[in-house]
Design a protein around this motif. Structure first.
Motif, PDB file in Angstrom:
ATOM      1  N   LEU A 289      61.116  40.933  21.525  1.00 29.66           N
ATOM      2  CA  LEU A 289      61.875  41.988  22.200  1.00 29.66           C
ATOM      3  C   LEU A 289      61.643  43.344  21.543  1.00 29.66           C
ATOM      4  O   LEU A 289      61.543  44.370  22.226  1.00 29.66           O
ATOM      5  CB  LEU A 289      63.366  41.635  22.197  1.00 29.66           C
ATOM      6  N   ALA A 290      61.566  43.347  20.219  1.00 34.16           N
ATOM      7  CA  ALA A 290      61.281  44.614  19.529  1.00 34.16           C
ATOM      8  C   ALA A 290      59.900  45.124  19.909  1.00 34.16           C
ATOM      9  O   ALA A 290      59.691  46.334  20.091  1.00 34.16           O
ATOM     10  CB  ALA A 290      61.387  44.411  18.016  1.00 34.16           C
ATOM     11  N   GLY A 291      58.946  44.193  20.042  1.00 35.05           N
ATOM     12  CA  GLY A 291      57.617  44.602  20.483  1.00 35.05           C
ATOM     13  C   GLY A 291      57.643  45.174  21.884  1.00 35.05           C
ATOM     14  O   GLY A 291      56.981  46.172  22.182  1.00 35.05           O
ATOM     15  N   LEU A 292      58.427  44.555  22.774  1.00 31.14           N
ATOM     16  CA  LEU A 292      58.562  45.084  24.134  1.00 31.14           C
ATOM     17  C   LEU A 292      59.175  46.472  24.117  1.00 31.14           C
ATOM     18  O   LEU A 292      58.751  47.367  24.865  1.00 31.14           O
ATOM     19  CB  LEU A 292      59.436  44.140  24.972  1.00 31.14           C
ATOM     20  N   ALA A 293      60.172  46.662  23.267  1.00 30.69           N
ATOM     21  CA  ALA A 293      60.836  47.959  23.203  1.00 30.69           C
ATOM     22  C   ALA A 293      59.883  49.054  22.744  1.00 30.69           C
ATOM     23  O   ALA A 293      60.102  50.235  23.021  1.00 30.69           O
ATOM     24  CB  ALA A 293      62.040  47.882  22.263  1.00 30.69           C
TER      25      ALA A 293
END
Length: 582
Positions: A289-293
């Motif tokens: 999710l952090a990568g997506l953000a």
């Protein structure tokens, strides 16, 4: 990790459903690759995991070619479930090994929903279950010795000589809850594996590294150096397992149980412990999710570039057709329509002898003469009207053809526009370089509709008692022709004797109209007629331009897409603390 996060991620995935990057820009290839990776991880891992947070874990066994991945998997499950070999590439069909209790989860299309499943057999690389060429398949094997809660997936080589295998390996690693990354004492410092390992570290993916084929004499030195590299690349917290170099009795034999026991016990411990599994899920999911953000705003920037390219192509079309309208205006005012056939038919209509020479001294007699040369020449009036129609239609066609050619040239000089033209095909693109095939018919209808409007103007203006009497005497059609001539009342662009004749033509029509309506009314009527003609021609040109703009409309990303993507990324960030801490 409540339903709100799932709804937000599903909303983000919905935003990625269309073609966000349709135009061939210099960086579009990289941008499209990033988009594929992003949507792939959402479909293959993030969404399935959020929809079933307690589902069994997937540990992907990845690494370089010949590192011993398949041998390690066979050794861990105590059965020959995959086929190691000496040929390169080695692993051709990804094999997922699951406990019997977990088989329904992995045989269904939950994780990696785009990959068809096959069970048993050897599989067929690059083939769908029916044997036809298509998507890669996922071979699912049930192993009774494997503990429920965690499955192993033997992935293709990350450095395979086959491009499709490398892409598939990256896809499978992105779908993993846990990486079991295999390297060797001889190749642990190779750059390709470290590219993947750094990515895993950046995304906080749960990870263990297996150092395979470690010679006894170099075990301490190699393990210490690998540990150093792990710390320097942000992987100091990852587990490191060493597998000593073992002389196997035959090709493809499994490693002795005591050699792989530390790895097997570690995996079994995770599988048996609900909290340990949850910790792996939290770590990897939060990292994803952090990568997506981070990646979603970069995608929004790419969409901004796409929209800027679309606006530039649209501006080129607008400029081309604005210039066409300007050229029509110039042709309407420069006297070009009073040349040739129109000029000859005008002379037939009103005559030019004594009337032209005595115009200024005998304006007062025009009212008396108007009925004679307007109502007395119906045949010549019809020929004048046809000549006007023909000249005006030709002017419109020239404006449209020139506009289409300029728009086509502008697109051909732009990479994004050139790509759109190429996608249209040679025939369709060639037709764009000139006005639409039905434009002559539409131009003819437009001119006739305008002539009808002019006649209506004459009728409306002649409703007064005195004016109506004159108009009834002189005829609506003839007076309408005079008003049409007055619309083109300029001699710019004509030379020599044409100036005198055309100038006389314009002045004569003006004076005859003033004899009927008065000078102020004539100026108003002429302006209305000219404005209406321009409006009609503008509609024609806009319709022709739509052949270009419709192609932009068909592929253009939504204008609010960049803002919506950035907002979605911001929303994902708000969920991260809850994901990390459960």
């Amino acid at each position: 990790m409540a339903g709100g996060l799932l709804e937000d991620v599903e909303a983000l995935r919905g935003r990625l459903g269309g073609d966000l990057l349709p135009f061939a820009l210099p960086r579009a290839g990289d941008d499209r690759g990033a988009l594929r990776e992003l949507t792939g991880q959402l479909d293959d891992y993030v969404l399935p995991r959020l929809r079933a947070i307690d589902a069994p874990l997937l540990a992907v066994v990845g690494g370089s070619t010949g590192a011993g991945k398949s041998t390690l998997v066979n050794s861990l499950v105590g059965a020959d479930v995959t086929e190691p070999g000496v040929l390169r590439p080695t692993t051709l069909v990804p094999t997922l090994v699951t406990a019997p209790a977990d088989a329904p989860w992995f045989t269904a299309q939950h994780i990696l929903p785009g990959m068809p499943r096959v069970t048993g057999g050897d599989g067929n690389p690059g083939r769908s279950p029916d044997g036809s060429a298509g998507r890669p398949v996922l071979r699912v094997v049930v192993a009774g010795a494997l503990r429920p809660g965690l499955a192993l997936l033997d992935a293709p080589d990350i450095d395979s000589v086959v491009t499709e295998n490398r892409a598939l390996a990256a896809q499978l690693l992105a779908a993993a809850d846990l990486w079991l990354f295999v390297t060797t004492a001889a190749r642990y410092a190779d750059e390709v594996p470290w590219g993947y390992l750094r990515e895993a570290g950046d995304r906080s993916t749960a990870l263990a590294i297996v150092l395979d084929r470690v010679p006894p004499e170099g075990a301490r030195v190699v393990a210490a150096d690998l540990a150093r590299l792990m710390r320097e690349n942000g992987l100091g917290g990852a587990r490191l397992f060493e597998v000593p170099e073992v002389a196997l009795p035959e090709e493809n034999a499994r490693l002795p149980a005591e050699v792989v026991r530390p790895i097997a016990e570690w995996l079994s411990g995770i599988a048996a412990d609900a909290e340990a599994r949850a910790q792996v899920v939290r770590q990897t999911l939060a990292g994803a999710l952090a990568g997506l953000a981070t990646r979603v705003p970069a995608l929004a920037d790419a969409v901004d570039r796409q929209l800027a390219a679309e606006r530039e192509l649209r501006r080129a079309v607008t400029a081309a057709y604005d210039e066409g309208m300007a050229r029509f205006d110039a042709g309407m005012r420069d006297g070009a329509l009073l040349r040739g056939e129109v000029l000859a038919r005008w002379q037939d209509f009103v005559g030019t002898g004594d009337l032209m020479r005595g115009l200024e001294s005998r304006v007062g007699r025009l009212r008396d003469r108007l009925g004679e040369f307007v109502t007395g020449r119906p045949a010549s009036g019809a020929r004048l009207r046809v000549a006007l129609e023909s000249g005006l239609e030709s002017l419109i066609r020239d404006a449209a053809d020139g506009s289409a050619e300029r728009a086509y040239e502008a697109w051909s000089a732009d990479p994004a526009g050139r790509d759109l033209l190429e996608r249209a095909g040679v025939g369709a693109a060639g037709r764009l370089a000139r006005a639409a095939q039905d434009l002559p018919e539409r131009a003819e209808a437009t001119v006739r509709a305008w002539q009808g409007y002019v006649l209506d103007l004459v009728r409306q203006e002649g409703q007064g008692r005195r004016t109506a009497a004159r108009l009834a005497s002189y005829g609506v059609n003839g007076t309408g022709l005079l008003l049409m001539i007055a619309v083109f009342a300029s001699t710019g662009g004509l030379t020599g004797i044409e100036v005198g004749i055309a100038g006389g033509t314009s002045v004569l029509s003006q004076k005859l109209l003033e004899a009927v309506f008065g000078d102020q009314a004539v100026r108003t009527l002429t302006a209305k007629a000219r404005d209406d003609l321009r409006r009609r021609v503008r509609v024609l040109l806009d319709e022709d331009a739509s052949r270009f703009t419709a192609r932009l409309d068909a592929v253009r990303p939504a204008g609010d897409a960049p803002g919506a993507l950035r907002a979605a990324a911001s929303t994902l960030r708000t969920h991260l603390p809850a994901v990390r801490h459960g």
